[in-house]
Design a protein around this motif. Structure first.
Motif, PDB file in Angstrom:
ATOM      1  N   UNK A 166     -40.491  52.140-133.434  1.00  0.00           N
ATOM      2  CA  UNK A 166     -40.760  51.938-132.242  1.00  0.00           C
ATOM      3  C   UNK A 166     -42.411  52.270-132.047  1.00  0.00           C
ATOM      4  N   UNK A 167     -42.791  51.523-131.601  1.00  0.00           N
ATOM      5  CA  UNK A 167     -43.613  51.185-130.899  1.00  0.00           C
ATOM      6  C   UNK A 167     -44.177  52.261-129.336  1.00  0.00           C
ATOM      7  N   UNK A 168     -45.190  52.966-129.200  1.00  0.00           N
ATOM      8  CA  UNK A 168     -45.840  53.280-127.738  1.00  0.00           C
ATOM      9  C   UNK A 168     -46.949  53.643-127.787  1.00  0.00           C
ATOM     10  N   UNK A 169     -47.906  53.876-126.772  1.00  0.00           N
ATOM     11  CA  UNK A 169     -48.872  54.005-126.401  1.00  0.00           C
ATOM     12  C   UNK A 169     -49.180  55.745-125.561  1.00  0.00           C
ATOM     13  N   UNK A 170     -50.340  56.355-126.096  1.00  0.00           N
ATOM     14  CA  UNK A 170     -50.860  57.436-125.131  1.00  0.00           C
ATOM     15  C   UNK A 170     -52.091  57.245-124.812  1.00  0.00           C
ATOM     16  N   UNK A 171     -52.350  58.322-123.748  1.00  0.00           N
ATOM     17  CA  UNK A 171     -53.751  58.145-123.939  1.00  0.00           C
ATOM     18  C   UNK A 171     -54.595  59.736-123.648  1.00  0.00           C
ATOM     19  N   UNK A 172     -55.189  60.120-124.250  1.00  0.00           N
ATOM     20  CA  UNK A 172     -56.134  61.290-124.848  1.00  0.00           C
ATOM     21  C   UNK A 172     -57.405  61.388-124.026  1.00  0.00           C
ATOM     22  N   UNK A 215     -60.897  52.645-125.931  1.00  0.00           N
ATOM     23  CA  UNK A 215     -61.231  52.325-124.124  1.00  0.00           C
ATOM     24  C   UNK A 215     -59.670  52.549-124.011  1.00  0.00           C
ATOM     25  N   UNK A 216     -59.136  53.532-122.848  1.00  0.00           N
ATOM     26  CA  UNK A 216     -58.351  53.763-121.352  1.00  0.00           C
ATOM     27  C   UNK A 216     -58.189  52.438-121.071  1.00  0.00           C
ATOM     28  N   UNK A 217     -59.281  51.889-120.452  1.00  0.00           N
ATOM     29  CA  UNK A 217     -59.318  50.488-119.835  1.00  0.00           C
ATOM     30  C   UNK A 217     -58.111  49.758-120.772  1.00  0.00           C
ATOM     31  N   UNK A 354     -47.587  61.212-121.193  1.00  0.00           N
ATOM     32  CA  UNK A 354     -48.177  60.524-120.593  1.00  0.00           C
ATOM     33  C   UNK A 354     -47.777  60.496-118.939  1.00  0.00           C
ATOM     34  N   UNK A 355     -47.920  61.789-118.301  1.00  0.00           N
ATOM     35  CA  UNK A 355     -46.977  61.942-117.241  1.00  0.00           C
ATOM     36  C   UNK A 355     -47.488  61.320-116.153  1.00  0.00           C
ATOM     37  N   UNK A 356     -48.794  61.211-116.206  1.00  0.00           N
ATOM     38  CA  UNK A 356     -49.638  60.524-115.193  1.00  0.00           C
ATOM     39  C   UNK A 356     -49.100  59.445-114.783  1.00  0.00           C
ATOM     40  N   UNK A 357     -49.115  58.928-116.110  1.00  0.00           N
ATOM     41  CA  UNK A 357     -49.448  56.676-116.070  1.00  0.00           C
ATOM     42  C   UNK A 357     -47.942  56.410-115.889  1.00  0.00           C
ATOM     43  N   UNK A 358     -48.482  55.341-114.910  1.00  0.00           N
ATOM     44  CA  UNK A 358     -46.948  54.505-114.878  1.00  0.00           C
ATOM     45  C   UNK A 358     -46.819  53.222-115.869  1.00  0.00           C
ATOM     46  N   UNK A 359     -45.469  52.625-116.280  1.00  0.00           N
ATOM     47  CA  UNK A 359     -45.097  51.907-117.464  1.00  0.00           C
ATOM     48  C   UNK A 359     -46.370  50.667-117.013  1.00  0.00           C
TER      49      UNK A 359
END
Length: 386
Positions: A166-172, A215-217, A354-359
């Protein structure tokens, strides 16, 4: 953008000063805990090793054995404010506390009575050693029996046969200097400065492949397409096992990953259906995908909970060093699992990383994969025509 750098092999040095690295773990911790000061020293759980470092003594001893050669390879002469030389155990403990607590260099220095620069140097030396000695804990399964076990466990979640990950991404998140002309590159869609970590996870919450440093962008799709795993999968060098699911009219389901709507639909990467007015079959398929992909979300949530240096907002980190710190946190995450550490029993179940981020939403859908998903969803619901 790789997170692993070439590291020169270093010769093992003699422990000339008779450091107490050879002392029993119990003796070392007893003396070390007495040197702790500040708020941590006032904690009612200070006598409990696990409450300070979030790992068991068994796991700590194993990590020390991994990095001993590299940590002691050069005469570092690290000392505390009283001039006492720091043993291997001391150094590993300081680095682990920095990574697991996320506390500032000054806080760690005050806690263990040493200069901030010493904390910084020890932590980075530990990161380099773990890259060199611990990378085997983060690898793609090479044995067929291991992969078959992984697929069996995934199928047991919600019936998705032949699923390998399973693949997913998160932001640091991080704060960057205002004078940095490249800051806009690091601004993500939520207007935070961040770095992306994308991970492929097995059903035991173990990281099997990661990519970080971007980068997060950048979108999930872009990060995936820029990874070495994407190239290997496209070339048939990953997810290339002999077992295949034969559907109607010659459609074949090879080994594949599960991702969310932020990833492209590919022959080796299945994602949920999007839009309104979905059929019952499509809704049921989405439930299977979401339940199966949850292992990746839980793994990333656990990673940030245990290794809090990457949980909050990092203050002006070195963007070249940060990917390597993230990598080592992922390796440590896997080591805790591989050691069957009992601290995992006390971890709260959580999937919010990533609670501050929408899908995100990716519109790309490979035509072959689109047909395959249609037939697989019917097959799983028992409605595929024979």
């Amino acid at each position: 953008m790789g997170s692993i750098r070439g590291i020169k092999k270093r010769k093992k040095a003699d422990n000339k000063d008779g450091q107490d690295a050879t002392a029993t773990p119990f003796d070392w911790w007893h003396h070390f805990s007495l040197r702790i000061s500040g708020p941590l020293a006032q904690s009612k759980n200070i006598v409990k090793f696990e409450s300070v470092f979030k790992i068991s003594r068994k796991t700590f001893n194993y990590i020390c054995s991994l990095v001993e050669e590299d940590m002691l390879a050069r005469s570092s002469n690290f000392v505390d404010l009283n001039g006492n030389r720091l043993s291997l155990n001391d150094q590993v403990a300081i680095a682990l506390r920095r990574l697991s607590s996320g506390e500032s260099l000054s806080t760690i220095g005050d806690t263990f009575r040493m200069n901030q620069s010493t904390v910084s140097q020890i932590t980075w030396k530990f990161v380099e050693a773990m890259e060199e000695r611990g990378l085997h804990h983060l690898s793609w399964p090479s044995a067929k029996t291991e992969m078959e076990e992984i697929k069996c466990k995934f199928e047991n979640i919600r019936g998705l046969s032949n699923c390998c990950g399973a693949v997913d991404s998160t932001h640091i998140m991080m704060t960057l200097p205002s004078v940095d002309a490249l800051n806009s590159v690091w601004l993500d869609r939520e207007k935070n400065c961040s770095m992306v970590l994308q991970a492929i996870v097995d059903p035991n919450f173990r990281f099997r492949d990661i990519v970080t440093g971007w980068p997060g962008s950048m979108s999930d799709e872009h990060v995936l397409r820029s990874s070495s795993f994407f190239k290997l999968a496209e070339e048939g060098k990953r997810l290339n096992g002999d077992k295949k699911i034969l559907l109607s009219e010659g459609t074949v389901v090879r080994e594949y990953l599960i991702g969310d709507t932020g990833f492209p639909l590919l022959p080796w990467l299945l994602t949920p259906y999007e839009g309104k007015g979905l059929s019952n079959v499509q809704v049921e398929f989405n439930k299977r995908v979401v339940a199966t992909q949850m292992v990746a979300k839980k793994a990333l949530a656990r990673l940030k909970e245990m290794w809090r240096i990457i949980q909050g907002v990092m203050w002006k980190p070195d963007k070249h060093k940060l990917p390597r710190i993230i990598l080592v946190c992922c390796i440590l995450h896997n080591i805790v699992i591989d050691m069957e550490d009992e601290v995992l029993d006390d971890m709260p179940p959580c999937h919010q990383h990533d609670s501050r981020y929408q899908d995100q939403t990716c519109e790309f859908a490979d035509n072959t994969a689109y047909i395959m998903r249609e037939k697989l969803s019917l097959y799983l619901s028992g409605k595929l025509p024979t």
